[in-house]
Write a protein that holds these residues in place. Structure first.
Motif, PDB file in Angstrom:
ATOM      1  N   HIS A 146       5.668  -8.908  -0.902  1.00 49.02           N
ATOM      2  CA  HIS A 146       6.241  -8.485  -2.186  1.00 49.02           C
ATOM      3  C   HIS A 146       6.452  -9.729  -3.055  1.00 49.02           C
ATOM      4  N   CYS A 151       8.235  -5.023  -6.117  1.00 50.42           N
ATOM      5  CA  CYS A 151       8.255  -4.062  -5.017  1.00 50.42           C
ATOM      6  C   CYS A 151       6.896  -3.373  -4.895  1.00 50.42           C
ATOM      7  N   SER A 153       5.383  -0.663  -3.170  1.00 47.36           N
ATOM      8  CA  SER A 153       5.709   0.497  -2.334  1.00 47.36           C
ATOM      9  C   SER A 153       4.511   0.932  -1.492  1.00 47.36           C
ATOM     10  N   ASP A 170       6.721  -5.955   6.309  1.00 48.54           N
ATOM     11  CA  ASP A 170       7.030  -6.225   4.913  1.00 48.54           C
ATOM     12  C   ASP A 170       7.613  -7.615   4.773  1.00 48.54           C
ATOM     13  N   CYS A 172       9.483  -9.777   2.684  1.00 51.98           N
ATOM     14  CA  CYS A 172      10.407  -9.636   1.550  1.00 51.98           C
ATOM     15  C   CYS A 172      11.094 -10.956   1.223  1.00 51.98           C
ATOM     16  N   ALA A 175      11.783 -11.005  -2.214  1.00 52.83           N
ATOM     17  CA  ALA A 175      12.227  -9.691  -2.705  1.00 52.83           C
ATOM     18  C   ALA A 175      13.261  -9.098  -1.762  1.00 52.83           C
ATOM     19  N   VAL A 178      13.982  -5.249  -1.655  1.00 57.19           N
ATOM     20  CA  VAL A 178      12.948  -4.256  -1.331  1.00 57.19           C
ATOM     21  C   VAL A 178      13.308  -3.360  -0.144  1.00 57.19           C
ATOM     22  N   SER A 298      13.238  -1.533  -9.428  1.00 53.95           N
ATOM     23  CA  SER A 298      12.835  -1.913  -8.074  1.00 53.95           C
ATOM     24  C   SER A 298      12.554  -3.403  -7.916  1.00 53.95           C
ATOM     25  N   SER A 299      12.279  -4.125  -8.982  1.00 52.36           N
ATOM     26  CA  SER A 299      11.883  -5.523  -8.871  1.00 52.36           C
ATOM     27  C   SER A 299      13.097  -6.437  -8.719  1.00 52.36           C
TER      28      SER A 299
END
Length: 416
Positions: A146, A151, A153, A170, A172, A175, A178, A298-299
């Protein structure tokens, strides 16, 4: 025209942004001194079952919405452990060609063959391309990175991976928000969420990594490969046959990360507000665009990635032109950087020169045109960013006047 050029700080003019106006992240404050004092007061500076480590892991479980969490020495270490656990399912791993070297190094360490796929327009892995490889090759896992806090998805990719028994990791690191968004809002699954406490990330605390998961097998694997001995359950257990990577978490970093968790929602809120302000104003200038759609819900905005539209500026589509624009902005004291200049495999010795960037057109275009604006985290706010916008406007005015000649001119030579 000559005077217009001399207004630029690059050529000796006064910078638009005061050099001391930004508080650089991780923006240390007295709360962090208190966090360090908690470790001193404990009388213990180590141990994986230190009360502060256990508290951090509890915070991580709660925030990510998972059953289990483990703290390790870095985000890269967490990626390595998770990749090592899932590596036995196959002999290859799907990853995005636009990536950070530390994110994919684990794949090399675990002896997996990388399947690089192009990036989508948002700078994260292209979903259709990744899916196209899943039923053709012996794939162990797909790594979804990410980037910049965006994000990714990737609903269809996750569903397809589940159906094919391919693990989903993931990354992250950039992020931290996320896992919460995927679990609580979209209800999407992952086999492992990787968070980083590196100083440039949301959980900035020194060097630290967190692995959150619903897999008890993965958690047991963390303890087995990251330590030669463990006292997590209060009893010292030796594992002489373990891989013993010694990925113990740093207790001082863990204590600071606990404080970061307590304020992370507010931090990300301010990052979003600052990013929205920048993008709204900068996109009014010709030839500058956001990297991705920037869903402000979401970001997480570890930074604000932007791209140069060379055609709109009447300039050659080269990284050299982008680099000169970044130099002009940096001279104005704008906190701007070029994130990567080469495809990610060029940073891994065993993969260098094995792949052709021309096969990844989106990645190539982004590498040539992208730059990032940093220092959007609190306590920085709109007042500092207003000066950044003014700096962009000054540089863009010079580009509008001089065009390609500006990029043929050496520093200090204003005779155009």
């Amino acid at each position: 025209m000559q005077n217009k050029l001399k207004n630029l700080a690059y050529y000796g003019g006064k910078p638009s942004v005061e050099k001391s106006s930004f508080i650089p992240w991780p923006a240390p404050n007295t709360n962090h001194l208190n966090a360090l004092q908690r470790v001193l007061d404990s009388g213990k500076f180590h141990r994986v079952n230190h009360p502060l480590i256990e508290e951090l892991e509890a915070r991580s479980r709660e925030y990510c919405g998972t059953q289990y969490s483990r703290a390790v020495s870095s985000g890269s270490a967490a990626l390595h452990v998770a990749t090592n656990y899932f590596a036995g399912k196959g002999n290859s791993a799907i990853v995005c060609a636009l990536n950070w070297p530390g994110a994919i190094a684990a794949i090399a360490h675990c002896g997996l063959d990388p399947i690089f796929v192009d990036t989508a327009e948002d700078g994260c892995i292209d979903e259709a391309s990744a899916i196209s490889h899943m039923d053709k090759e012996n794939v162990s896992l797909v790594q979804i990175t990410h980037l910049f806090g965006n994000c990714a998805s990737r609903n269809k990719l996750r569903s397809y991976a589940r159906a094919e028994n391919i693990a989903i990791i993931d990354d992250c690191a950039q992020a931290a928000n996320v896992p919460r968004y995927l679990q609580h809002t979209l209800h999407l699954e992952s086999d492992a969420y990787i968070l980083s406490g590196n100083g440039a990330k949301h959980l900035a605390s020194g060097e630290l990594g967190l692995l959150s998961t619903n897999s008890i097998g993965l958690i047991e694997h963390v303890d087995n490969v990251s330590l030669s001995s463990s006292s997590r359950k209060g009893e010292r257990i030796f594992s002489p046959s373990s891989l013993g990577y010694n990925y113990r978490p740093n207790v001082f970093s863990a204590s600071i990360a606990i404080d970061r968790f307590s304020e992370i929602d507010e931090q990300i809120k301010i990052r979003r507000e600052n990013a929205q302000y920048l993008v709204t104003h900068l996109e009014k200038l010709p030839g500058i665009n956001r990297l991705f759609g920037m869903d402000y819900e979401s970001s997480g905005f570890c930074s604000v990635p932007m791209r140069i539209n060379f055609k709109a500026l009447g300039l050659p589509e080269t990284a050299e032109v982008r680099n000169r624009i970044v130099e002009l902005l940096a001279a104005e004291n704008v906190p701007v950087t070029v994130w990567l200049t080469r495809p990610v495999w060029e940073y891994i010795p065993i993969w260098k020169n094995k792949y052709d960037l021309d096969n990844y057109p989106n990645t190539k275009a982004i590498l040539n045109s992208m730059f990032c604006i940093s220092e959007i985290a609190p306590p920085n706010g709109i007042s500092q960013l207003h000066a950044v916008v003014q700096a962009f406007e000054k540089v863009w005015e010079a580009i509008n006047i001089f065009g390609i000649e500006l990029f043929d001119t050496e520093r200090g030579n204003c005779e155009i």
